[in-house]
Design a protein around this motif. Structure first.
Motif, PDB file in Angstrom:
ATOM      1  N   HIS A 176       0.872  -1.173   0.000  1.00 59.12           N
ATOM      2  CA  HIS A 176       0.000   0.000   0.000  1.00 59.12           C
ATOM      3  C   HIS A 176       0.912   1.227   0.000  1.00 59.12           C
ATOM      4  O   HIS A 176       1.916   1.262   0.713  1.00 59.12           O
ATOM      5  N   TYR A 180      -2.872   5.689   0.043  1.00 61.93           N
ATOM      6  CA  TYR A 180      -3.818   4.703   0.575  1.00 61.93           C
ATOM      7  C   TYR A 180      -3.813   4.724   2.106  1.00 61.93           C
ATOM      8  O   TYR A 180      -4.870   4.710   2.743  1.00 61.93           O
ATOM      9  N   ARG A 183      -5.574   7.685   3.582  1.00 60.93           N
ATOM     10  CA  ARG A 183      -7.038   7.524   3.485  1.00 60.93           C
ATOM     11  C   ARG A 183      -7.554   6.619   4.605  1.00 60.93           C
ATOM     12  O   ARG A 183      -8.694   6.760   5.038  1.00 60.93           O
TER      13      ARG A 183
END
Length: 294
Positions: A176, A180, A183
């Protein structure tokens, strides 16, 4: 591997500190004197040392800013030279753009900082054409500060982040990225968090951080304090890559503890042991540990 010995590093730093003039000229001489060391590494060291130098001299220049501005105006009246500010910066062994930023804040005292910052980015907005020409020449001759330099650093940083993701994908890693993770609510995030850990140099790797710079001891210890230790505490051990090399002492820095591995490049495929590697008996004995970290 681009690992610089303490002896060579101290010689490079001493050369940079004794050089009087623009960083453009210092860089050229540095490449000639230390021709056996990669030119990108030398430029990265110079960049960091000059940034330290600017911080050390900033308050001295700021204290005498009105004197420098008066000197500029006197010379401007006499000869109208578009290189006056550049010559003052060279004489005072200071960043030309940093000098302009200070003097513009004095000349346009009372205006918001955003206005003078915009004048640095776009000298044509400066009402006085000669002053605008002086600022422009400082911009074009400063490799240590200013919007041109900032854009270059940003571009290099982004290029190496893209390179990191490609190399990680090519190596078969699942990960990731920073976007990402943010978020998902993480405040401090590495460039890559491995979705499935791997092994490197006998350690389970959970994250990779990329630095498009040279790793000196001061900056590395600051990174540990601000970023790396929190990654280690939260995710486990990981890798920091200094793409332009690092000081040999960093690899054995005690603050690394057991959670930070330092390198100057992405690990080669045969150095990584993946969880799905059928030829990885070393991994099979650590599957339970890896699973617990997911």
């Amino acid at each position: 591997m681009v690992i610089i010995s303490t002896e060579n590093y101290e010689k490079i730093v001493e050369f940079c500190s004794k050089f009087k003039g623009l960083t453009i000229h210092c860089e050229r001489q540095l490449h000639k004197k230390f021709s056996d060391i990669d030119s990108q590494v030398l430029s990265a060291i110079l960049s960091k040392e000059w940034q330290k130098h600017i911080k050390q001299r900033h308050h001295i220049i700021l204290k005498s800013s009105r004197i420098y501005l008066q000197e500029y105006k006197a010379q401007a009246r006499l000869k109208g030279d578009p290189f006056i500010l550049l010559q003052i910066a060279i004489r005072e062994n200071f960043s030309p753009v940093s000098l302009c930023r200070i003097l513009l804040s004095v000349e346009f005292e009372g205006k918001p900082k955003s206005v003078t910052n915009e004048m640095i980015r776009n000298p044509h907005q400066i009402p006085d054409p000669l002053l605008a020409a002086n600022v422009l020449n400082c911009l074009l001759n400063d490799k240590s500060d200013g919007p041109i330099t900032d854009l270059k650093r940003q571009t290099i940083g982004e290029d190496y982040e893209i390179r990191l993701k490609k190399l990680a994908s090519d190596a078969g890693l699942n990960f990731h990225d920073e976007v990402y993770l943010r978020r998902k609510g993480y405040d401090k995030t590495p460039d890559l968090k491995l979705a499935v850990p791997c092994m490197f140099r006998g350690k389970i790797i959970n994250w990779i951080e990329s630095k498009a710079s040279f790793g000196d001891m001061a900056s590395h210890q600051q990174y540990i304090k601000d970023q790396l230790l929190s990654y280690g505490n939260r995710f486990g051990s990981g890798i920091i890559i200094y793409w332009f090399g690092y000081l040999d002492q960093i690899g054995r820095c005690p603050e690394n503890k057991d959670c930070i591995i330092v390198t100057d490049d992405f690990p080669k495929k045969d150095e990584l042991v993946l969880i799905n590697n059928p030829f990885g008996p070393l991994l099979s004995s650590n599957i339970s540990n890896i699973t617990n970290l997911l």
